[in-house]
Enzyme design. Structure first.
Site, PDB file in Angstrom:
ATOM      1  N   SER A   1      70.429  42.008  78.021  1.00 14.32           N
ATOM      2  CA  SER A   1      71.820  41.567  78.189  1.00 14.32           C
ATOM      3  C   SER A   1      72.619  42.615  78.942  1.00 14.32           C
ATOM      4  O   SER A   1      72.596  43.793  78.586  1.00 14.32           O
ATOM      5  CB  SER A   1      72.483  41.336  76.832  1.00 14.32           C
ATOM      6  OG  SER A   1      71.817  40.344  76.127  1.00 14.32           O
TER       7      SER A   1
ATOM      8  N   GLU B   1      72.820  46.260  64.644  1.00 15.11           N
ATOM      9  CA  GLU B   1      73.085  45.015  65.369  1.00 15.11           C
ATOM     10  C   GLU B   1      73.337  43.878  64.388  1.00 15.11           C
ATOM     11  O   GLU B   1      74.302  43.144  64.502  1.00 15.11           O
ATOM     12  CB  GLU B   1      71.908  44.660  66.287  1.00 15.11           C
ATOM     13  CG  GLU B   1      72.097  43.263  66.930  1.00 15.11           C
ATOM     14  CD  GLU B   1      71.063  42.910  67.993  1.00 15.11           C
ATOM     15  OE1 GLU B   1      69.921  43.403  67.896  1.00 15.11           O
ATOM     16  OE2 GLU B   1      71.407  42.134  68.900  1.00 15.11           O
TER      17      GLU B   1
ATOM     18  N   SER C   1      64.912  37.023  65.238  1.00 13.82           N
ATOM     19  CA  SER C   1      65.188  35.594  65.108  1.00 13.82           C
ATOM     20  C   SER C   1      65.404  35.189  63.648  1.00 13.82           C
ATOM     21  O   SER C   1      65.128  35.965  62.732  1.00 13.82           O
ATOM     22  CB  SER C   1      64.016  34.792  65.671  1.00 13.82           C
ATOM     23  OG  SER C   1      62.895  34.947  64.818  1.00 13.82           O
TER      24      SER C   1
HETATM   25  C1  LIG Z   1      71.021  35.590  74.742  1.00 12.61           C
HETATM   26  C2  LIG Z   1      69.975  36.602  74.434  1.00 12.61           C
HETATM   27  C3  LIG Z   1      70.263  37.951  74.602  1.00 12.61           C
HETATM   28  C4  LIG Z   1      69.279  38.916  74.370  1.00 12.61           C
HETATM   29  N1  LIG Z   1      69.585  40.223  74.604  1.00 12.61           N
HETATM   30  C5  LIG Z   1      68.598  41.157  74.513  1.00 12.61           C
HETATM   31  C6  LIG Z   1      68.829  42.514  74.883  1.00 12.61           C
HETATM   32  O1  LIG Z   1      69.928  42.877  75.285  1.00 12.61           O
HETATM   33  N2  LIG Z   1      67.815  43.385  74.836  1.00 12.61           N
HETATM   34  C7  LIG Z   1      66.574  43.035  74.393  1.00 12.61           C
HETATM   35  O2  LIG Z   1      65.696  43.883  74.353  1.00 12.61           O
HETATM   36  N3  LIG Z   1      66.313  41.760  74.022  1.00 12.61           N
HETATM   37  C8  LIG Z   1      67.286  40.811  74.076  1.00 12.61           C
HETATM   38  N4  LIG Z   1      67.037  39.505  73.733  1.00 12.61           N
HETATM   39  C9  LIG Z   1      65.669  39.141  73.367  1.00 12.61           C
HETATM   40  C10 LIG Z   1      65.481  38.765  71.920  1.00 12.61           C
HETATM   41  O3  LIG Z   1      65.543  39.875  71.101  1.00 12.61           O
HETATM   42  C11 LIG Z   1      64.125  38.048  71.848  1.00 12.61           C
HETATM   43  O4  LIG Z   1      64.305  36.822  72.496  1.00 12.61           O
HETATM   44  C12 LIG Z   1      63.683  37.847  70.440  1.00 12.61           C
HETATM   45  O5  LIG Z   1      63.245  39.034  69.893  1.00 12.61           O
HETATM   46  C13 LIG Z   1      62.564  36.808  70.339  1.00 12.61           C
HETATM   47  O6  LIG Z   1      61.515  37.135  71.179  1.00 12.61           O
HETATM   48  P1  LIG Z   1      60.880  36.068  72.168  1.00 12.61           P
HETATM   49  O7  LIG Z   1      61.969  35.504  72.947  1.00 12.61           O
HETATM   50  O8  LIG Z   1      59.774  36.715  72.877  1.00 12.61           O
HETATM   51  O9  LIG Z   1      60.316  34.940  71.211  1.00 12.61           O
HETATM   52  P2  LIG Z   1      58.947  34.970  70.406  1.00 12.61           P
HETATM   53  O10 LIG Z   1      58.842  36.236  69.675  1.00 12.61           O
HETATM   54  O11 LIG Z   1      57.864  34.576  71.284  1.00 12.61           O
HETATM   55  O12 LIG Z   1      59.239  33.855  69.334  1.00 12.61           O
HETATM   56  C14 LIG Z   1      59.049  32.480  69.571  1.00 12.61           C
HETATM   57  C15 LIG Z   1      59.297  31.764  68.265  1.00 12.61           C
HETATM   58  O13 LIG Z   1      58.318  32.165  67.309  1.00 12.61           O
HETATM   59  C16 LIG Z   1      58.952  32.625  66.134  1.00 12.61           C
HETATM   60  N5  LIG Z   1      58.139  33.665  65.519  1.00 12.61           N
HETATM   61  C17 LIG Z   1      57.641  34.764  66.109  1.00 12.61           C
HETATM   62  N6  LIG Z   1      56.967  35.501  65.209  1.00 12.61           N
HETATM   63  C18 LIG Z   1      57.038  34.852  64.032  1.00 12.61           C
HETATM   64  C19 LIG Z   1      56.520  35.112  62.716  1.00 12.61           C
HETATM   65  N7  LIG Z   1      55.828  36.187  62.460  1.00 12.61           N
HETATM   66  N8  LIG Z   1      56.796  34.218  61.751  1.00 12.61           N
HETATM   67  C20 LIG Z   1      57.520  33.098  62.006  1.00 12.61           C
HETATM   68  N9  LIG Z   1      58.026  32.813  63.217  1.00 12.61           N
HETATM   69  C21 LIG Z   1      57.773  33.675  64.224  1.00 12.61           C
HETATM   70  C22 LIG Z   1      60.283  33.140  66.605  1.00 12.61           C
HETATM   71  O14 LIG Z   1      61.211  33.201  65.554  1.00 12.61           O
HETATM   72  C23 LIG Z   1      60.641  32.101  67.645  1.00 12.61           C
HETATM   73  O15 LIG Z   1      61.165  30.974  67.028  1.00 12.61           O
HETATM   74  C24 LIG Z   1      68.002  38.530  73.927  1.00 12.61           C
HETATM   75  C25 LIG Z   1      67.724  37.169  73.721  1.00 12.61           C
HETATM   76  C26 LIG Z   1      68.682  36.204  73.980  1.00 12.61           C
HETATM   77  C27 LIG Z   1      68.329  34.779  73.759  1.00 12.61           C
END
Ligand SMILES: Cc1cc2nc3c(=O)[nH]c(=O)nc-3n(C[C@H](O)[C@H](O)[C@H](O)COP(=O)(O)OP(=O)(O)OC[C@H]3O[C@@H](n4cnc5c(N)ncnc54)[C@H](O)[C@@H]3O)c2cc1C
Lengths: 377, 406
Positions: free
Chosen positions: B170, B253, B384
């Site tokens: 972000s 956070e 999440s």
């Molecule tokens: C608007 C926005 C701003 C962001 N800003 C930043 C930022 O500034 N810096 C930064 O570093 N990141 C940032 N992020 C990233 C955010 O932290 C990640 O999107 C988040 O950690 C989820 O990772 P992923 O998107 O790879 O999803 P994944 O980890 O691939 O997850 C996919 C789905 O699987 C679920 N899941 C995963 N593991 C498990 C488990 N063990 N048990 C049950 N469910 C599970 C998740 O909850 C999700 O529903 C941002 C994201 C968004 C959407």
């Protein structure tokens, strides 16, 4: 899925292949990116005309194929899957239903073949406020000895940007005060008709239409105050059940995308679908999808068979489809994590379209209430 | 009156006087708009810049931070008085917005883990509202499973060389500094080979590509490190202890996200009255849609329960809202409150809640739509919804860890 006839299977396979090959979501994306004013590509519409979908439910005597709503549902579901933008639903389903349920023989002869061959786009102009409320119509049609004067504003008219004709629901005034609702056929180029495009989040071709003392012939009245309400209800039943079929397709595609991601995205050294929290959620969504499908198919069959409980089944189908699509489109984003939030990925399109369709023709709450009313409690 | 109360009253008078002299009348009730709106991504000019600088000169953008580092040096009671008085004159504190992740996350973590030198070099910039920070945590293959991150940092004389890719960063394109988690040892258990580095964004080795979101704007980026540099003394915490530092930051956070802010700042007034304006009411003053009415009531009750829980946890922690596992409960509860509110609002607005642009919709309606869409991210970032539940199950309830090993 209920057992399909040979013909139904062919139509379904054709629709599914066409949608997959000729109308992927990238086509919708291109339409959105190019900001196409009418809200669909003309080539898309042309292809539908050639496949005969525009006349699917129009009786054979009026140039259509005379197939039922169950068959239509198969096509709409496929279109819903890839968010295919076209006036098929608004004109060839809802507009056609309006003329099949009202109008003189001459009017049917004049218009239904044009709807069936895609030459005219006839759409229903009904909504007036922010929420679906067909019992509160404010548009007025004054009957005089020489004709009809129509005035009022219709909002959120589906495919209103491209429509050639509107079927307008208005309160009829005989001079002795208002009576019931009537339906009026108004060509879009009639003096006093003004429309402008409304930019909605699903990028489709809605319009707001104003009727400013529009002078019409008496023949423009498709249904008068004595039958208007019943005709409108019958048209809305068709419109609502057909919309539920499209919504089922949209939700089913969202489910498939989600399931695919659950099986491929890896975190913590395993596919995320292996986490029971997500596995159970997918199982729950799948169950809801099956329940929704039963309701949608039953509603369409009830319309085909003029079943006594058709209205109940239509309310049930729209309610279930709205609830399932609501949850499914939200989960589509949630389970895709960060990717789900990006415009480059398609999830946002499904979410935006979902909310528009949930709201159209009454949301889940509206149809729960309607269901209660139909069951007399 | 106790001495403390007398002091507070004196302080209140002082604040009121200062605001009268220093708060530009033009900004009154303007909220965050003059500071670039929710993204806070426009150049701050004129009265807005003046107000930012005046507020920073007293350290009041970060009121409870130490005065010698640029903070206000206030205690919690005084900070509360300050915020009440600002509210009273229609002023907002734009500095947390302008500092990106600086005030809510990076700053507190630097103050906890940083050396004296690091605090002196980094905290005053955050307090000034002129240095924005972003966070480089997530990578394409390391989202929820953050410990799998692969961006590498190697020692190279007097600095670190960083190579790899971050995603969803972000504000990366408008930030001056980044707090990044990087791999500094590949030969050990994943979590034991990670370090927290602070690096400048404006350098040849850092490239950002904005990613458009479903709500239309592009507040986040892909960030590429190609021999990017971080100074040796910009390692925060111990070498290979970045996991603890990074996790602590995430707790800050979460703590900053427990307030259940509405997803849109525009739609004001009570939810009930707004709903009535779209749906209408019965002769006895009830919302015309009985089904919706019950669901709004349910939502308002949950909102209340959430507020009461924050108050209780705060009271139990004696004035300092605890940064702990409880933050996971509050984050999920806050998420539910704001997402539910956004969905209900969208629902009762009916057609008017489905607009994208144009004169058929009011500004409030359009902003609500964009906020509703953007708000779908609250249950994804900062750990999440599912990951918070995993943390609650493991860290609070002591249930066995099933997935987050390594
Ligand atoms: C608007 C926005 C701003 C962001 N800003 C930043 C930022 O500034 N810096 C930064 O570093 N990141 C940032 N992020 C990233 C955010 O932290 C990640 O999107 C988040 O950690 C989820 O990772 P992923 O998107 O790879 O999803 P994944 O980890 O691939 O997850 C996919 C789905 O699987 C679920 N899941 C995963 N593991 C498990 C488990 N063990 N048990 C049950 N469910 C599970 C998740 O909850 C999700 O529903 C941002 C994201 C968004 C959407």
């Amino acid at each position: 899925m209920a057992a399909l006839s040979e013909e139904q299977r062919m139509i379904k396979d054709q629709a599914s292949a066409w949608v997959r090959e000729q109308a992927p979501v990238s086509t919708f994306r291109a339409m959105r990116d190019q900001d196409v004013a009418q809200g669909f590509f003309s080539e898309t519409w042309q292809a539908m005309i050639e496949m005969g979908w525009t006349g699917l439910v129009v009786p054979e005597t009026y140039g259509g194929a005379g197939l039922g709503y169950q068959t239509l549902g198969l096509v709409l579901e496929q279109l819903g899957r890839n968010l295919v933008a076209s006036p098929l639903y608004a004109s060839s389903v809802v507009g056609a239903a309006a003329l099949m349920h009202s109008g003189s023989e001459d009017q049917k002869q004049a218009l239904l073949p044009k709807i069936a061959d895609g030459g005219r786009l006839v759409v229903l102009a009904l909504e007036e406020g922010p929420r679906h409320n067909p019992s509160q119509i404010m548009c007025r049609a004054e009957l005089t000895s020489s004709g009809v004067t129509l005035s009022g504003t219709k909002q959120f008219v589906m495919e209103g940007s491209a429509a050639t004709d509107f079927v307008v629901a208005a309160k009829v005034d005989h001079g002795a005060g208002e009576t019931g609702v009537g339906l009026f056929l108004v060509a879009c180029d009639t003096p006093g008709v003004r429309r402008h495009a409304v930019k909605t989040m699903d990028s489709r071709g809605y319009a707001s239409v104003t009727f400013n003392d529009v002078a019409l012939d008496l023949e423009a009245m498709l249904a008068g105050p004595d039958t208007g309400q019943a005709v409108l209800e019958a048209v809305l039943d068709v419109a609502t059940a057909a919309l539920a079929a499209e919504m089922l397709g949209t939700a089913a595609a969202a489910f498939d995308m989600t399931l695919d991601y659950l099986k491929t995205r890896k975190q913590f050294g395993q596919v995320i679908g292996g986490f029971q929290a997500l596995g159970h959620r997918a199982a729950g969504l799948y169950s809801e999808m099956e329940l929704t499908r039963s309701c949608v198919e039953a509603a369409l069959a009830a319309l085909d068979n003029d079943a006594q409980d058709a209205q109940e089944l239509v309310a049930l189908a729209k309610c279930k489809a709205s609830e399932f699509l609501h949850e499914m489109s939200s989960q589509l984003i949630q389970i895709h994590g960060g990717i789900g939030m990006t415009d480059e990925f398609d999830a946002g399109f499904y979410l935006k379209r979902a909310r528009v369709l949930e709201n159209a023709l009454g949301n889940a709450a509206y149809h729960r209430d309607r269901y209660a009313k139909l069951l007399n409690f | 009156m106790t001495e403390q109360a007398i002091n507070l009253d004196t302080f209140r008078a002082e604040v009121a006087g200062w605001l009268q002299e220093n708060f530009p009348e033009n900004l009154k009730g303007q909220g965050i708009a003059p500071f670039g709106g929710v993204e806070g991504d426009r150049v701050v000019e004129g009265d807005a810049a003046l107000w930012r600088d005046r507020l920073a000169s007293r350290g009041w953008g970060t009121p409870t931070w130490p005065a010698d580092l640029g903070g206000g040096g206030l205690n919690h009671e005084e900070a509360k008085v300050l915020s009440e008085e600002m509210h009273h004159v229609g002023a907002i504190n734009p500095i947390p917005l302008l500092a990106g992740m600086g005030v809510t996350m990076v700053g507190p973590t630097i103050m906890e883990y940083g050396t004296e030198d690091q605090k002196k070099r980094h905290i005053p910039g955050i307090c000034s509202g002129k240095v924005r920070w972003c966070l480089g945590y997530s990578e394409p293959n390391a989202g929820s499973d953050l410990a799998s991150l692969a961006t590498k940092a190697e020692e190279n004389g007097d600095h670190w060389l960083i190579n790899g890719q971050k995603v969803w960063t972000s504000g990366a394109d408008i930030s001056q500094w980044c707090g990044a988690l990087v791999r500094t040892d590949s030969g050990v258990k994943k979590r034991d080979g990670i370090s927290f580095l602070m690096l400048k964004m404006d350098q040849p080795g850092v490239e950002t590509r904005p990613i458009k979101l479903i709500a239309g704007a592009s507040p986040f980026c892909e960030t590429f490190f190609n021999d990017a540099r971080a100074e040796k003394d910009d390692l925060l915490g111990a070498l290979n202890d970045g996991w603890s530092v990074g996790k602590r930051l995430l707790q800050y956070e979460r703590a900053s996200q427990t307030g259940a802010r509405p997803t849109s700042n525009k739609v004001s007034g009570s939810l009930q009255s707004l709903a009535k304006s779209y749906v209408g009411e019965t002769a006895t003053g009830e919302l015309a849609d009985a089904d919706l009415r019950v669901r709004i009531a349910d939502h308002l009750m949950h909102t209340r329960a959430h507020g009461l829980t924050i108050a209780r946890i705060t009271a139990e922690a004696k004035g300092n809202p605890e940064v702990s596992a409880a933050a996971s409960i509050l984050k999920n509860s806050a998420t539910r409150v704001s997402q539910e509110r956004a969905e209900l609002t969208l629902e009762f607005m009916g057609h008017q809640g489905l607009g994208w642009e144009g004169d058929d919709f009011s500004e409030d309606e359009i902003e609500h739509v964009r906020g509703w869409l953007g708000g779908k991210a609250i249950s994804i970032y900062g750990g999440s919804f599912e990951i918070q539940n995993n943390i609650i199950a493991k860290n609070i309830l002591g249930l066995p860890e099933t997935t987050q090993k390594g």
